[in-house]
Design a protein around this motif. Structure first.
Motif, PDB file in Angstrom:
ATOM      1  N   GLU A 292      38.799  50.479  12.700  1.00 48.75           N
ATOM      2  CA  GLU A 292      37.377  50.362  13.000  1.00 48.75           C
ATOM      3  C   GLU A 292      36.692  51.685  12.710  1.00 48.75           C
ATOM      4  O   GLU A 292      37.321  52.750  12.730  1.00 48.75           O
ATOM      5  CB  GLU A 292      37.162  49.976  14.471  1.00 48.75           C
ATOM      6  CG  GLU A 292      35.752  49.538  14.778  1.00 48.75           C
ATOM      7  CD  GLU A 292      35.608  48.983  16.194  1.00 48.75           C
ATOM      8  OE1 GLU A 292      34.499  48.559  16.544  1.00 48.75           O
ATOM      9  OE2 GLU A 292      36.609  49.005  16.946  1.00 48.75           O
ATOM     10  N   ILE A 293      35.382  51.594  12.433  1.00 49.08           N
ATOM     11  CA  ILE A 293      34.572  52.788  12.223  1.00 49.08           C
ATOM     12  C   ILE A 293      33.386  52.740  13.175  1.00 49.08           C
ATOM     13  O   ILE A 293      32.691  51.722  13.262  1.00 49.08           O
ATOM     14  CB  ILE A 293      34.081  52.897  10.762  1.00 49.08           C
ATOM     15  CG1 ILE A 293      35.268  53.155   9.815  1.00 49.08           C
ATOM     16  CG2 ILE A 293      33.051  54.008  10.623  1.00 49.08           C
ATOM     17  CD1 ILE A 293      34.874  53.302   8.356  1.00 49.08           C
ATOM     18  N   LYS A 294      33.157  53.844  13.886  1.00 52.25           N
ATOM     19  CA  LYS A 294      32.003  53.965  14.783  1.00 52.25           C
ATOM     20  C   LYS A 294      31.092  55.059  14.250  1.00 52.25           C
ATOM     21  O   LYS A 294      31.551  56.137  13.864  1.00 52.25           O
ATOM     22  CB  LYS A 294      32.457  54.312  16.205  1.00 52.25           C
ATOM     23  CG  LYS A 294      33.358  53.265  16.862  1.00 52.25           C
ATOM     24  CD  LYS A 294      32.596  51.983  17.142  1.00 52.25           C
ATOM     25  CE  LYS A 294      33.482  50.949  17.821  1.00 52.25           C
ATOM     26  NZ  LYS A 294      33.686  51.221  19.245  1.00 52.25           N
ATOM     27  N   ILE A 295      29.790  54.777  14.235  1.00 47.33           N
ATOM     28  CA  ILE A 295      28.808  55.719  13.688  1.00 47.33           C
ATOM     29  C   ILE A 295      28.052  56.397  14.815  1.00 47.33           C
ATOM     30  O   ILE A 295      27.635  55.761  15.782  1.00 47.33           O
ATOM     31  CB  ILE A 295      27.830  54.998  12.747  1.00 47.33           C
ATOM     32  CG1 ILE A 295      28.587  54.366  11.576  1.00 47.33           C
ATOM     33  CG2 ILE A 295      26.766  55.950  12.235  1.00 47.33           C
ATOM     34  CD1 ILE A 295      27.713  53.556  10.649  1.00 47.33           C
ATOM     35  N   SER A 296      27.872  57.701  14.686  1.00 51.88           N
ATOM     36  CA  SER A 296      27.135  58.513  15.638  1.00 51.88           C
ATOM     37  C   SER A 296      26.246  59.455  14.828  1.00 51.88           C
ATOM     38  O   SER A 296      26.447  59.597  13.619  1.00 51.88           O
ATOM     39  CB  SER A 296      28.136  59.295  16.499  1.00 51.88           C
ATOM     40  OG  SER A 296      27.476  59.984  17.531  1.00 51.88           O
ATOM     41  N   PRO A 297      25.240  60.087  15.429  1.00 47.79           N
ATOM     42  CA  PRO A 297      24.366  60.975  14.656  1.00 47.79           C
ATOM     43  C   PRO A 297      25.150  62.046  13.902  1.00 47.79           C
ATOM     44  O   PRO A 297      25.842  62.870  14.493  1.00 47.79           O
ATOM     45  CB  PRO A 297      23.471  61.601  15.734  1.00 47.79           C
ATOM     46  CG  PRO A 297      23.399  60.572  16.793  1.00 47.79           C
ATOM     47  CD  PRO A 297      24.766  59.949  16.818  1.00 47.79           C
ATOM     48  N   GLY A 298      25.089  62.001  12.590  1.00 48.82           N
ATOM     49  CA  GLY A 298      25.703  63.008  11.746  1.00 48.82           C
ATOM     50  C   GLY A 298      27.167  62.793  11.433  1.00 48.82           C
ATOM     51  O   GLY A 298      27.701  63.443  10.525  1.00 48.82           O
ATOM     52  N   ILE A 299      27.845  61.917  12.157  1.00 50.63           N
ATOM     53  CA  ILE A 299      29.287  61.764  11.970  1.00 50.63           C
ATOM     54  C   ILE A 299      29.713  60.300  12.039  1.00 50.63           C
ATOM     55  O   ILE A 299      28.958  59.434  12.498  1.00 50.63           O
ATOM     56  CB  ILE A 299      30.083  62.564  13.018  1.00 50.63           C
ATOM     57  CG1 ILE A 299      29.699  62.098  14.436  1.00 50.63           C
ATOM     58  CG2 ILE A 299      29.865  64.055  12.864  1.00 50.63           C
ATOM     59  CD1 ILE A 299      30.508  62.760  15.530  1.00 50.63           C
ATOM     60  N   MET A 300      30.955  60.060  11.582  1.00 43.99           N
ATOM     61  CA  MET A 300      31.606  58.771  11.737  1.00 43.99           C
ATOM     62  C   MET A 300      32.969  58.988  12.366  1.00 43.99           C
ATOM     63  O   MET A 300      33.654  59.964  12.040  1.00 43.99           O
ATOM     64  CB  MET A 300      31.792  58.061  10.391  1.00 43.99           C
ATOM     65  CG  MET A 300      30.515  57.591   9.737  1.00 43.99           C
ATOM     66  SD  MET A 300      30.861  56.463   8.372  1.00 43.99           S
ATOM     67  CE  MET A 300      31.917  57.482   7.350  1.00 43.99           C
ATOM     68  N   LEU A 301      33.351  58.082  13.250  1.00 40.47           N
ATOM     69  CA  LEU A 301      34.673  58.125  13.863  1.00 40.47           C
ATOM     70  C   LEU A 301      35.528  57.036  13.244  1.00 40.47           C
ATOM     71  O   LEU A 301      35.178  55.852  13.303  1.00 40.47           O
ATOM     72  CB  LEU A 301      34.579  57.916  15.378  1.00 40.47           C
ATOM     73  CG  LEU A 301      35.914  57.796  16.114  1.00 40.47           C
ATOM     74  CD1 LEU A 301      36.636  59.141  16.128  1.00 40.47           C
ATOM     75  CD2 LEU A 301      35.716  57.269  17.531  1.00 40.47           C
TER      76      LEU A 301
END
Length: 470
Positions: free
Chosen positions: A228-237
């Motif tokens: 899975e990929i999670k998106i946050s301000p400026g980055i991806m996990l």
């Protein structure tokens, strides 16, 4: 705000979201005394902002009614379920244009200037529109659809400038991401915060990141172990396949996909992972019947919150402006900070739907107010037939305003009498079984949709000048 649409044939639309009149003393009608009291108040700007919010939502009335169902216009459709009345599942407003999407897959555009329907956005007789996204970067509406000819198995995206829709030309748009095979379990995710689009082609097992401004592809991620990929301000996990005692993680730059950090997070063996969420430098991990872990990935500092205090929510909303996050569980909303502390419990904000339908929740752009469809009388143990629209302050939990059908001050707006359309619903019918809600901050209007496919506009009626100053 993030919005993720998966390509299963007919699931409900999934979302990731990265947000009575008070009696006054006679002197309060004096504008000078109001301003003086505001300036010398100990509460300062907070009191003014709260009072201003209360004023904004006073005297709301039912002003307009739109209908997404038109038997004559739907005659050309091939699919029988598209021809029937269906509940509203999503409302989006942009540039005085209101878009309403029904559960069956019909999308209609209405003008707030003429108070008439402009057009339907279904440009094919077998098109089922699954979701909408307003792209403020280029003032366009993106529709995500499936088609009967494809057995509803593959997502197709199309962008149409709002100006063309206003002219009644919904077919003037063009398709997006045609090179991608968005079949189940593929998906497309629109990230408004970073201005990016994330697609996943299950056939190729490749993730791709596109620029939301011009839809050019920026880079791709090809790794069959990415779960899975999670998106946050400026980055991806990037969350990889779980090992027995840990889960491998990578943090990537959202701009170019470069790896900023790679590490393993230790897990309790044989315990299901309830969720892993990323918010800037904070990683939230919760396993079944275990404490919530908040890890600062910069310095590996770990904070734990007791499982009795923090129980697994059904949904999150991250508040980037305030460095807080909302949790939804069993119709209740709570506000937390990243030290694991409960910041706010709402005094009167019991959600109508237990499954946290985020289409019935709106967070203002300042992230200070939450507007939701709620139980009108939360202390009443009986089943209510009609809910209310509650406006609450996120930082204090205070209920600032409620729009209720049993409020004698709420009725049909006097301005509605001059409109060309006819309001057939009563206020009670308009507030009964609301299935979608949207707040237009520029116009200060609330749009609601119900199970009959009707869209209602609630707006503030004219008031006397001495009421305009809080």
């Amino acid at each position: 705000m993030d919005k993720k649409i998966q390509s299963s044939p007919r699931p409900s639309c999934g979302r990731r979201i990265l947000a009575g009149k008070r009696q006054r003393p006679d002197e309060s009608k004096n504008c000078v005394k109001k301003l003086l009291r505001r300036e010398i108040s100990r509460a300062g700007n907070w009191a003014f902002n709260r009072s201003n919010s209360q004023e904004k939502f006073r005297n709301f009335h039912l002003q307009e009614e739109f209908d997404t169902h038109d038997p004559k216009a739907h005659q050309f459709l091939k699919l029988p379920f598209l021809k029937k009345r269906s509940r509203i599942v999503e409302i989006v407003a942009a540039r005085d244009t209101v878009f309403a999407l029904t559960h069956s897959g019909i999308c209609a555009a209405f003008s707030r200037e003429t108070n008439k329907r402009i057009c339907f956005l279904n440009i094919s007789s077998d098109e089922v529109i699954r979701s909408l996204f307003y792209n403020k970067n280029n003032d366009s509406l993106i529709t995500v659809s499936v088609y009967a000819s494809d057995n509803f198995s593959s997502l197709k995206c199309r962008t149409t400038p709002i100006e063309y829709i206003r002219r009644g030309q919904p077919d003037a748009g063009f398709p997006l991401f045609e090179s991608e095979s968005l079949r189940w379990p593929g998906f497309v995710e629109f990230d408004d915060v970073n201005g990016k689009v994330l697609t996943y082609s299950a056939q190729d097992r490749i993730y791709k990141v596109f620029d939301l401004k011009n839809y050019t592809m920026l880079y791709s991620i090809s790794d069959k172990h990415v779960q899975e990929i999670k998106i946050s301000p400026g980055i991806m996990l990037l969350i990889f396949d779980k090992a027995p005692s840990h889960v491998p993680l990578k943090i990537l730059s959202i701009e170019d996909g470069s790896v900023l950090k790679a590490f393993n997070h230790l897990l309790h063996r044989n315990k299901k992972v309830d969720f892993i969420e990323q918010f800037n430098e904070k990683l939230l991990v919760k396993q079944e019947n275990e404490n919530l872990q908040i890890l600062d990935v910069r310095n590996s500092q770990l904070t734990e919150v007791s499982r009795t205090e923090f129980m697994t929510p059904s949904a999150f909303i991250f508040l980037y402006e305030n460095q807080l996050f909302l949790t939804f569980r069993n119709r209740t909303v709570a506000v937390w900070n990243f030290r694991g502390e409960l910041v706010t419990s709402f005094e009167d904000h019991l959600l109508w739907y237990p499954d946290c339908n985020t289409n019935n929740i709106y967070i203002t752009s300042e992230q200070d107010l939450i507007i939701s469809y709620c139980k009108a009388h939360p202390d009443n143990c009986g089943e209510e037939a009609v809910g209310s629209i509650n406006i609450s302050n996120i930082l204090t939990g205070k209920c600032l305003a409620k729009i209720r059908a049993d409020d004698p001050n709420v009725g049909i707006s006097p301005r509605a009498r001059g409109n060309s359309s006819v309001i057939r619903s009563t206020v009670q019918e308009a507030l009964e079984d609301v299935t979608a809600l949207f707040y237009d901050e520029e116009r200060n209007e609330i749009y609601t949709g119900n199970r009959h496919g009707l869209v209602h506009t609630l707006t503030r009626s004219p008031v006397m000048s001495h009421d305009l100053i809080a």
